[in-house]
Design a protein around this motif. Structure first.
Motif, PDB file in Angstrom:
ATOM      1  N   LEU A 178       0.818  -1.219   0.000  1.00  0.00           N
ATOM      2  CA  LEU A 178       0.000   0.000   0.000  1.00  0.00           C
ATOM      3  C   LEU A 178       0.852   1.270   0.000  1.00  0.00           C
ATOM      4  O   LEU A 178       0.427   2.309  -0.535  1.00  0.00           O
ATOM      5  CB  LEU A 178      -0.934   0.000   1.214  1.00  0.00           C
ATOM      6  N   ALA A 179       2.043   1.180   0.583  1.00  0.00           N
ATOM      7  CA  ALA A 179       2.947   2.342   0.591  1.00  0.00           C
ATOM      8  C   ALA A 179       3.329   2.761  -0.831  1.00  0.00           C
ATOM      9  O   ALA A 179       3.697   3.916  -1.068  1.00  0.00           O
ATOM     10  CB  ALA A 179       4.202   2.024   1.396  1.00  0.00           C
ATOM     11  N   ARG A 180       3.219   1.818  -1.783  1.00  0.00           N
ATOM     12  CA  ARG A 180       3.550   2.132  -3.177  1.00  0.00           C
ATOM     13  C   ARG A 180       2.322   2.584  -3.974  1.00  0.00           C
ATOM     14  O   ARG A 180       2.439   2.914  -5.154  1.00  0.00           O
ATOM     15  CB  ARG A 180       4.166   0.898  -3.855  1.00  0.00           C
ATOM     16  N   TYR A 181       1.154   2.537  -3.331  1.00  0.00           N
ATOM     17  CA  TYR A 181      -0.097   2.906  -4.008  1.00  0.00           C
ATOM     18  C   TYR A 181      -0.843   3.966  -3.187  1.00  0.00           C
ATOM     19  O   TYR A 181      -1.849   3.671  -2.522  1.00  0.00           O
ATOM     20  CB  TYR A 181      -0.985   1.672  -4.201  1.00  0.00           C
ATOM     21  N   PRO A 182      -0.396   5.190  -3.211  1.00  0.00           N
ATOM     22  CA  PRO A 182      -1.022   6.251  -2.396  1.00  0.00           C
ATOM     23  C   PRO A 182      -2.470   6.553  -2.765  1.00  0.00           C
ATOM     24  O   PRO A 182      -3.191   7.174  -1.976  1.00  0.00           O
ATOM     25  CB  PRO A 182      -0.120   7.471  -2.659  1.00  0.00           C
ATOM     26  N   LYS A 183      -2.910   6.122  -3.936  1.00  0.00           N
ATOM     27  CA  LYS A 183      -4.287   6.386  -4.350  1.00  0.00           C
ATOM     28  C   LYS A 183      -5.267   5.296  -3.904  1.00  0.00           C
ATOM     29  O   LYS A 183      -6.454   5.353  -4.226  1.00  0.00           O
ATOM     30  CB  LYS A 183      -4.348   6.575  -5.866  1.00  0.00           C
ATOM     31  N   ILE A 184      -4.741   4.282  -3.191  1.00  0.00           N
ATOM     32  CA  ILE A 184      -5.625   3.280  -2.588  1.00  0.00           C
ATOM     33  C   ILE A 184      -5.809   3.636  -1.113  1.00  0.00           C
ATOM     34  O   ILE A 184      -4.846   3.739  -0.363  1.00  0.00           O
ATOM     35  CB  ILE A 184      -5.047   1.854  -2.718  1.00  0.00           C
ATOM     36  N   LYS A 185      -7.060   3.826  -0.723  1.00  0.00           N
ATOM     37  CA  LYS A 185      -7.380   4.239   0.643  1.00  0.00           C
ATOM     38  C   LYS A 185      -7.996   3.080   1.428  1.00  0.00           C
ATOM     39  O   LYS A 185      -8.890   2.390   0.927  1.00  0.00           O
ATOM     40  CB  LYS A 185      -8.355   5.416   0.622  1.00  0.00           C
ATOM     41  N   VAL A 186      -7.504   2.860   2.665  1.00  0.00           N
ATOM     42  CA  VAL A 186      -8.068   1.833   3.544  1.00  0.00           C
ATOM     43  C   VAL A 186      -9.184   2.464   4.362  1.00  0.00           C
ATOM     44  O   VAL A 186      -8.947   3.327   5.220  1.00  0.00           O
ATOM     45  CB  VAL A 186      -6.990   1.236   4.488  1.00  0.00           C
ATOM     46  N   LEU A 187     -10.413   2.037   4.116  1.00  0.00           N
ATOM     47  CA  LEU A 187     -11.564   2.569   4.854  1.00  0.00           C
ATOM     48  C   LEU A 187     -11.629   2.008   6.268  1.00  0.00           C
ATOM     49  O   LEU A 187     -11.991   2.721   7.210  1.00  0.00           O
ATOM     50  CB  LEU A 187     -12.862   2.234   4.109  1.00  0.00           C
ATOM     51  N   SER A 188     -11.292   0.729   6.408  1.00  0.00           N
ATOM     52  CA  SER A 188     -11.326   0.096   7.732  1.00  0.00           C
ATOM     53  C   SER A 188     -10.520  -1.192   7.705  1.00  0.00           C
ATOM     54  O   SER A 188     -10.345  -1.813   6.644  1.00  0.00           O
ATOM     55  CB  SER A 188     -12.772  -0.205   8.155  1.00  0.00           C
ATOM     56  N   GLU A 189     -10.045  -1.594   8.879  1.00  0.00           N
ATOM     57  CA  GLU A 189      -9.191  -2.773   9.008  1.00  0.00           C
ATOM     58  C   GLU A 189      -9.519  -3.425  10.356  1.00  0.00           C
ATOM     59  O   GLU A 189      -9.177  -2.896  11.400  1.00  0.00           O
ATOM     60  CB  GLU A 189      -7.733  -2.314   8.957  1.00  0.00           C
ATOM     61  N   LYS A 190     -10.221  -4.560  10.326  1.00  0.00           N
ATOM     62  CA  LYS A 190     -10.652  -5.207  11.568  1.00  0.00           C
ATOM     63  C   LYS A 190     -10.522  -6.730  11.465  1.00  0.00           C
ATOM     64  O   LYS A 190     -10.466  -7.287  10.373  1.00  0.00           O
ATOM     65  CB  LYS A 190     -12.103  -4.845  11.897  1.00  0.00           C
ATOM     66  N   THR A 191     -10.534  -7.380  12.626  1.00  0.00           N
ATOM     67  CA  THR A 191     -10.398  -8.835  12.653  1.00  0.00           C
ATOM     68  C   THR A 191     -11.744  -9.539  12.505  1.00  0.00           C
ATOM     69  O   THR A 191     -12.778  -9.035  12.960  1.00  0.00           O
ATOM     70  CB  THR A 191      -9.728  -9.312  13.952  1.00  0.00           C
ATOM     71  N   ALA A 192     -11.691 -10.709  11.879  1.00  0.00           N
ATOM     72  CA  ALA A 192     -12.831 -11.618  11.848  1.00  0.00           C
ATOM     73  C   ALA A 192     -12.383 -13.005  12.323  1.00  0.00           C
ATOM     74  O   ALA A 192     -13.075 -14.001  12.107  1.00  0.00           O
ATOM     75  CB  ALA A 192     -13.452 -11.693  10.459  1.00  0.00           C
ATOM     76  N   ASN A 193     -11.205 -13.063  12.946  1.00  0.00           N
ATOM     77  CA  ASN A 193     -10.743 -14.258  13.671  1.00  0.00           C
ATOM     78  C   ASN A 193     -10.726 -15.549  12.840  1.00  0.00           C
ATOM     79  O   ASN A 193     -11.076 -16.618  13.334  1.00  0.00           O
ATOM     80  CB  ASN A 193     -11.591 -14.458  14.933  1.00  0.00           C
ATOM     81  N   TRP A 194     -10.314 -15.421  11.588  1.00  0.00           N
ATOM     82  CA  TRP A 194     -10.218 -16.556  10.656  1.00  0.00           C
ATOM     83  C   TRP A 194     -11.584 -17.190  10.346  1.00  0.00           C
ATOM     84  O   TRP A 194     -11.658 -18.261   9.778  1.00  0.00           O
ATOM     85  CB  TRP A 194      -9.294 -17.660  11.175  1.00  0.00           C
ATOM     86  N   SER A 195     -12.677 -16.554  10.745  1.00  0.00           N
ATOM     87  CA  SER A 195     -14.008 -17.166  10.661  1.00  0.00           C
ATOM     88  C   SER A 195     -14.815 -16.652   9.466  1.00  0.00           C
ATOM     89  O   SER A 195     -14.931 -15.439   9.253  1.00  0.00           O
ATOM     90  CB  SER A 195     -14.772 -16.880  11.958  1.00  0.00           C
ATOM     91  N   ARG A 196     -15.414 -17.573   8.738  1.00  0.00           N
ATOM     92  CA  ARG A 196     -16.254 -17.194   7.587  1.00  0.00           C
ATOM     93  C   ARG A 196     -17.495 -16.435   8.060  1.00  0.00           C
ATOM     94  O   ARG A 196     -17.872 -15.432   7.448  1.00  0.00           O
ATOM     95  CB  ARG A 196     -16.664 -18.441   6.807  1.00  0.00           C
ATOM     96  N   SER A 197     -18.118 -16.905   9.130  1.00  0.00           N
ATOM     97  CA  SER A 197     -19.322 -16.237   9.629  1.00  0.00           C
ATOM     98  C   SER A 197     -19.005 -14.843  10.153  1.00  0.00           C
ATOM     99  O   SER A 197     -19.765 -13.899   9.936  1.00  0.00           O
ATOM    100  CB  SER A 197     -19.985 -17.081  10.720  1.00  0.00           C
ATOM    101  N   GLU A 198     -17.860 -14.688  10.834  1.00  0.00           N
ATOM    102  CA  GLU A 198     -17.464 -13.360  11.307  1.00  0.00           C
ATOM    103  C   GLU A 198     -17.090 -12.443  10.147  1.00  0.00           C
ATOM    104  O   GLU A 198     -17.323 -11.231  10.187  1.00  0.00           O
ATOM    105  CB  GLU A 198     -16.316 -13.459  12.303  1.00  0.00           C
ATOM    106  N   GLY A 199     -16.512 -13.021   9.097  1.00  0.00           N
ATOM    107  CA  GLY A 199     -16.197 -12.243   7.902  1.00  0.00           C
ATOM    108  C   GLY A 199     -17.456 -11.705   7.244  1.00  0.00           C
ATOM    109  O   GLY A 199     -17.503 -10.558   6.777  1.00  0.00           O
ATOM    110  N   PHE A 200     -18.506 -12.540   7.230  1.00  0.00           N
ATOM    111  CA  PHE A 200     -19.799 -12.128   6.678  1.00  0.00           C
ATOM    112  C   PHE A 200     -20.389 -10.966   7.484  1.00  0.00           C
ATOM    113  O   PHE A 200     -20.805  -9.939   6.923  1.00  0.00           O
ATOM    114  CB  PHE A 200     -20.764 -13.316   6.687  1.00  0.00           C
ATOM    115  N   THR A 201     -20.403 -11.118   8.811  1.00  0.00           N
ATOM    116  CA  THR A 201     -20.975 -10.084   9.685  1.00  0.00           C
ATOM    117  C   THR A 201     -20.207  -8.770   9.575  1.00  0.00           C
ATOM    118  O   THR A 201     -20.802  -7.685   9.494  1.00  0.00           O
ATOM    119  CB  THR A 201     -20.978 -10.561  11.147  1.00  0.00           C
TER     120      THR A 201
END
Length: 311
Positions: A178-201
């Protein structure tokens, strides 16, 4: 004279028995190895465990596998049990990169070698480590996603359990790119604990928080990425989504053009080698401090060749 001969014969017998029993203990006796994984609710550790069981059977090793249940105390209790039961060796994927270092040192103090596999721990007491470079996985998936997005747009990042080495290192790799792509913005970064159901939520929540703004999804593993895809598809949305591991469902999703790419991680190779290294060490053979198995980028163009490796 007869008494002297009898004593000599008895001593010779004891000497021979000692040699024979010594040889059995170091090379031929049946070893008992214990394994604790950070969790057994995702496909990757199930694949890892399957390879470990198959290899243990090949080497005539008694093998027990315990579930760390994504909890430091639970995994520490796994260690305490294996130490108390005098297992010959312990193999593990740590729940936490720092918190499980004490457990490793406790086992080693009790004369039990510890082999790390797949996920790292901050301890120099490991006999050996078998795994893949998670920084490179983060760099690989983010580079592919950035190119798919044309080097610009908004993304969200779904992380693994906070504090696990895979989470820490994949995050580092992603941000290296990402340091090489300044035009890509991270809106949010959170854990889902390796879980498919948590990823969905988590993805459902993000779609409410950032309506019509998410243009890419970077998942630390396939399970969470697949959960995100399900949330996107519910709303009729399609954006590039990448993951890591190359689990069977992930490969199928790539074939169906639902998952954009994944980084194949060799569960068979890691699992098999972890048991082989433990057995070699217990037999007194020399083992390396680290064994690295590279990640492989999987896309729609080459996915067909990977299905056989996930059986």
């Amino acid at each position: 004279m007869k008494k002297a001969i009898a004593i000599h014969t008895a001593l010779l017998t004891i000497f021979l028995v000692t040699i024979v029993s010594g040889n059995i203990s170091s090379a031929e006796r049946k070893f008992k190895i214990g394994i604790t994984h950070y969790g057994l609710k995702n496909e990757y550790t199930i694949l890892l465990s399957k390879a470990q069981r198959e290899t243990a059977a090949k080497f005539n090793v008694d093998l027990d596998i315990f579930d760390g249940n994504y909890d430091v105390k639970t995994q520490y209790d796994n260690f305490d049990y294996m130490i108390a039961q005098r297992y010959d060796a312990i193999i593990f994927t740590p729940v936490d990169v720092d918190a499980m270092a004490d457990a490793v040192e406790k086992a080693v103090r009790n004369g039990i070698p510890v082999i790390g596999v797949n996920t790292q721990v901050n301890s120099d007491k490991l006999t050996s480590y078998i795994g893949s470079n998670d920084i490179s996985a983060g760099e690989m998936e983010m580079t592919y996603l950035a190119k798919k997005m044309g080097g610009r747009g908004n993304i969200v990042i779904i992380e693994g359990p906070i504090g696990s080495s895979a989470q820490v290192q994949r995050r580092r790799g992603i941000h290296n790119v990402l340091a090489r792509y300044p035009k890509i913005k991270v809106l949010s970064e959170k854990t889902a604990n390796w879980s498919r159901s948590e990823g969905f939520t988590l993805m459902e929540n993000w779609l409410k928080a950032f309506p019509d703004k998410i243009q890419g999804v970077c998942g630390h593993n396939d399970e969470m990425a697949l959960g995100a895809i399900k949330a996107l598809e519910r709303r009729g949305l399609k954006v590039p989504v990448v993951g890591v591991d190359g689990i069977y469902d992930g490969l199928q999703a790539i074939k169906e053009r639902r998952l954009t790419a994944t980084c194949f991680q060799d569960a068979q190779g890691q699992g098999s080698m972890s048991v082989e290294v433990a057995v070699k060490f217990l037999k007194g053979e020399k083992v390396a401090k680290n064994y690295w198995i590279p990640f492989e980028l999987v896309t729609a163009e080459n996915v067909a060749q990977y299905f056989a490796r996930r059986k």
